[in-house]
Enzyme design. Structure first.
Site, short mmCIF file in Angstrom:
data_model
loop_
_atom_site.label_atom_id
_atom_site.label_comp_id
_atom_site.label_asym_id
_atom_site.label_seq_id
_atom_site.Cartn_x
_atom_site.Cartn_y
_atom_site.Cartn_z
N GLY A 175 0.96 -1.13 0.00
CA GLY A 175 0.10 0.16 -0.02
C GLY A 175 0.80 1.31 -0.06
N PHE A 176 2.04 1.14 0.52
CA PHE A 176 3.12 2.33 0.66
C PHE A 176 3.72 2.69 -0.84
CE2 PHE A 176 4.96 -1.62 1.71
CZ PHE A 176 6.20 -1.72 0.86
N VAL A 178 8.96 -1.87 -3.69
CA VAL A 178 10.37 -2.38 -3.29
C VAL A 178 11.19 -2.95 -4.22
CG1 VAL A 178 11.52 -3.75 -1.66
CG2 VAL A 178 9.23 -2.89 -0.88
N ASP A 223 1.81 -4.33 13.83
CA ASP A 223 1.44 -4.99 12.58
C ASP A 223 2.26 -6.17 12.09
OD1 ASP A 223 1.40 -4.04 9.07
OD2 ASP A 223 -0.05 -5.28 10.24
#
Length: 840
Positions: free
Chosen positions: A535-536, A539, A650
């Site tokens: 969601g960020f 990578v 998390d």
């Protein structure tokens, strides 16, 4: 004729068994031969440690696959490589170790026992099941010499560690020089009989750590531990209460004292306890008259005892308490101490009382009353006292301290309180010795000057910063905006952020990479180097000019969630150092890009292995258990041993990364939050985390604590055992989820049916698996109070301590049961991290 014949028969019988556990004058032991104790627990023979080619005579555990040496005869005088040794009983009746060199024998070690005690021809040496090697005379059961009186680096169950006051024999441990050299090292562990006896851990002649002073009580867990102090001797001893358990207390070459256990089915020793492991374990960490609090992760661990103040306030503001504390100036002070009107004693609760080497013990006489306060008041030089009582109450009395109070440590599990002598003015301030008032005043006395100094520095630095950086580029303005204390994130308290940002403690430690350098490392963010997406953002794998492989987390332009994560990780993970936490190498903030640069872990995340049929076969039980234990230790570090008290929030298998050897590292601290030292729980209106791994109190009411991470760990543990995702629905069990499915099998005594079928039956220790299932169910208890903390969880995993029975779970954590009903939200089972869900 009957008695001599019987004696002769027993002698022949012993001679016949000499090759098993005994050395006699006619039965020596040569290099290559081994003695084994009667039931096979221990062996004695010649060995070469580590990579050394030298030969030593020693004792080791015979049943443990990995050779574990517990005693060495010739530790400082090895037999050179190429030569050979022979052990025999000589004409004086002593055990003698010879080195055979070029056909000639040279003595290198001997028991040196007087020949007066019995005939030398009737002596024999036997290896016992206790690990003790004893020299006997045939007509006596009294040991003429025994190895436990001369320990090396190991204390075995039943052996004494301490002083024989009559003979002067001092039994103590001394470390090996290295894993390859059993010679006498720098560290020792011994009883100090002065004052009220204690067990000290030394580095050379300098105290390193220290136990509680006598009187100790006997306490029982897996082991019985006791401390004996009388006219004849003073010693410490451990006995094991489980026959099937092997125990080993060893002082290793690095100076760490470790207790380890082993039982059938283990492939290696399990560590049960170790010291020193935290700052306050170090002797005199906060100097004379200081108090060390190991729970102060967010602030300085040192404070002063009542009536004292820092000797060097400047050093204390720099978090250096080694100079200790001195008496506050007082009108009632005399050269001999305090004997003024109105003086009193302030109680400091639950501590490891100070070093008692120079303390005086006043014992309670039978049938008489004893006031420790009155005893201390009798002498103006008495600075503190403690009422001491052993477990069971068989020893009662007072410890009185004169002069400085060294190495006082908060120890919440202890029953001991310290009463510190203060003058009338100071006593009035503490309102009759209230411990709460004491703690408050101590904190204020240190924090207020520190805050004033910090504010002054912040104002000056802020003024200089504004003048110097007024016209900085967008890149620097972006850094300022991103990390300003009023940025809007509630992940940190303002005081923590101010300390990190305006104190300038993050940036000097965290390298900044240029955008061009990252582009070059990732081949301009080539799709071929893309490792994944969340969601960020994405990578990428990269390689720095020095050849170092890295993982680059590139924040998505439109991701508010990623922006918060970015800020959190830069401020937080740069401060964390643990083998089971992913390492942050630096960051890049340039143009419109924000990126984090991590160590590259080739096996990516745990879920890719665990929930893949082919990958799951690579995770045998030994590897899974190793991963479980290491994850637990990483979480324990976050909760207890790091500078801050951190709740991850998390934890899930996709946030556990694996290195080349499949060792786990916890990653993704974007949702992490810090609890203050005295804070048990926090409530938020913005829930962040992943359904299924979220504890019920957090998912429904927004309340989180260390126990929230324990719940997440319990889910991971059950997933590791079953190979199933928490989100799986079991249609045949009324739509139950993984937790309720495991519980039903456990209740029906069919728990082994849940084990991942990719682990073939017989490839794992069923008792160990069942124990892990039980621990997992304890961790996912609905009631916060019923869950163990991470320290207890680690102990349960690494020892054989008894486990409580789990209770029936009533919280369905699939994400599709209780959550939508309470919040009115939608439901997803794709394990995506959610943020911003507002609870009622």
């Amino acid at each position: 004729m009957g008695a001599p014949f019987l004696f002769f028969f027993l002698f022949l019988l012993r001679a016949a068994s000499a090759s098993n556990d005994t050395v006699t004058p006619t039965q020596p032991l040569k290099d290559g031969g081994v003695l084994v104790s009667p039931t096979g627990k221990f062996a004695l023979g010649f060995f070469s440690p580590g990579r050394s080619a030298n030969r030593y005579l020693g004792i080791w555990f015979h049943q443990v696959p990995q050779q574990t040496v517990v005693w060495v005869a010739n530790r400082d005088n090895p037999i050179a490589a190429g030569d050979s040794g022979i052990l025999s009983i000589d004409s004086t009746g002593n055990l003698v170790l010879h080195e055979r060199r070029d056909g000639t024998k040279f003595p290198i070690w001997s028991t040196n026992v007087s020949a007066k005690l019995g005939s030398s021809s009737s002596r024999f040496a036997q290896l016992l099941d206790s690990g003790n090697w004893v020299l006997f005379s045939e007509n006596s059961t009294v040991a003429l010499w025994q190895s436990v009186d001369y320990p090396t680096n190991t204390l075995l169950p039943g052996a004494k560690l301490g002083l024989d006051r009559k003979s002067g024999l001092d039994r103590f441990l001394s470390s090996w020089r290295s894993e390859d050299d059993p010679g006498t090292g720098d560290f020792s562990f011994r009883v100090n009989p002065r004052g009220s006896p204690q067990v000290f851990h030394y580095r050379g002649e300098t105290p390193y750590t220290r136990s509680f002073p006598w009187p100790w009580g006997t306490y029982a867990d897996i082991f019985d531990v006791s401390f004996i102090n009388n006219e004849d001797e003073v010693y410490f001893t451990i006995t094991v209460t489980e026959d099937s358990l092997l125990f080993w207390e060893v002082l290793d070459s690095s100076g760490i004292l470790r207790e380890k256990i082993w039982r059938t089915g283990y492939d290696d020793w399990k560590e049960y306890w170790a010291t020193p492991t935290q700052k306050c374990d170090s002797y005199g960490r906060c100097g004379a008259n200081g108090l060390c609090d190991p729970s102060n992760f967010n602030t300085f661990e040192c404070s002063c005892l009542p009536g004292y103040e820092p000797k060097s306030p400047t050093s204390w503001r720099l978090f250096d308490g080694s100079g200790g504390c001195v008496r506050k100036s007082s009108e009632s002070e005399t050269p001999d101490g305090f004997c003024g009107v109105g003086e009193g004693f302030v109680r400091v609760q639950k501590v490891k009382v100070p070093d008692s080497t120079r303390a005086v013990w006043v014992g309670k006489k039978s049938g008489s009353e004893l006031s420790c306060e009155d005893e201390c008041r009798k002498n103006c030089s008495c600075s503190a006292y403690a009422e001491m009582e052993s477990a069971g109450g068989n020893v009662k009395g007072c410890l009185l301290w004169f002069g400085e109070l060294v190495d006082t440590v908060y120890f919440p599990v202890t029953f001991q309180d310290l009463y510190v002598r203060v003058d009338a003015a100071e006593f009035a301030n503490y309102q009759g010795g209230s411990n709460d008032s004491f703690e408050l005043k101590l904190k204020l006395s240190i924090l207020l000057p520190s805050i004033g100094s910090v504010l002054l520095v912040v104002i000056v630095l802020g003024f200089c910063w504004l003048r110097r950086w007024r016209n900085r580029t967008a890149k620097k303005r972006r850094i300022r905006d991103l990390f300003h204390p009023n940025h809007g994130s509630n992940h940190f308290t303002d005081s923590v952020v101010t300390e990190e940002m305006e104190g300038g403690s993050v940036y000097p430690e965290l390298p900044f990479f240029s955008l061009n350098a990252i582009r070059a490392a990732t081949d301009n963010f080539s799709p071929a180097n893309k490792l994944g997406r969340g969601g960020f953002g994405s990578v990428y794998k990269g390689r720095l000019p020095n050849g170092q492989e890295v993982a680059v987390k590139r924040l998505s332009e439109n991701s508010r969630q990623g922006l918060e994560q970015f800020r959190n990780e830069v401020l937080l993970i740069a401060k964390l150092q643990h083998r089971n936490l992913v390492k942050l190498y630096g960051c890049c903030i340039e143009e419109e890009e924000q990126m984090l640069i991590y160590e590259y872990l080739p096996n990516r995340s745990l879920d890719l292995f665990l929930f893949d049929r082919k990958g799951g076969t690579l995770l045998d039980w030994m590897r899974r258990f190793n991963i479980i234990v290491r994850i637990a230790r990483g979480i324990l570090y976050l909760h207890q041993d790091s500078r801050f008290r951190i709740i991850h929030r998390d934890l899930k298998t996709s946030n556990i990364l694996l290195d080349a050897e499949l060792n786990p590292k916890i990653s993704d601290f974007g949702m992490a939050m810090i609890l203050e030292a005295n804070q048990v729980q926090w409530q938020t209106t913005s829930i962040g985390g992943t359904y299924g791994y979220m504890s019920p109190e957090y998912a429904v009411f927004g309340k989180f604590s260390e126990k929230s991470d324990v719940f997440s760990f319990g889910v991971i543990l059950l997933e590791m055992i079953t190979g199933e995702k928490i989100s799986r629905i079991y249609q045949d069990e009324e739509n139950s989820n993984l937790i309720t499915h495991v519980w039903m099998k456990w209740k029906e005594d069919r728990a082994l049916e849940i084990v991942d079928p990719s682990m073939e039956e017989g490839s794992y220790d069923t008792q160990e698996v069942l124990r892990c299932i039980q621990i997992g169910l304890l961790c996912v208890e609905e009631n916060v109070e019923d869950r163990p903390n991470m320290l207890t969880t680690v102990l349960m995993l690494s020892s054989a301590m008894p486990l409580p029975l789990p209770k029936q779970p009533s919280f369905a954590s699939t994400g599709c049961s209780i959550i939508p009903k309470v919040t009115g939200g939608s439901c997803s089972l794709n394990d995506v991290t959610l943020t911003g869900l507002v609870t009622r």
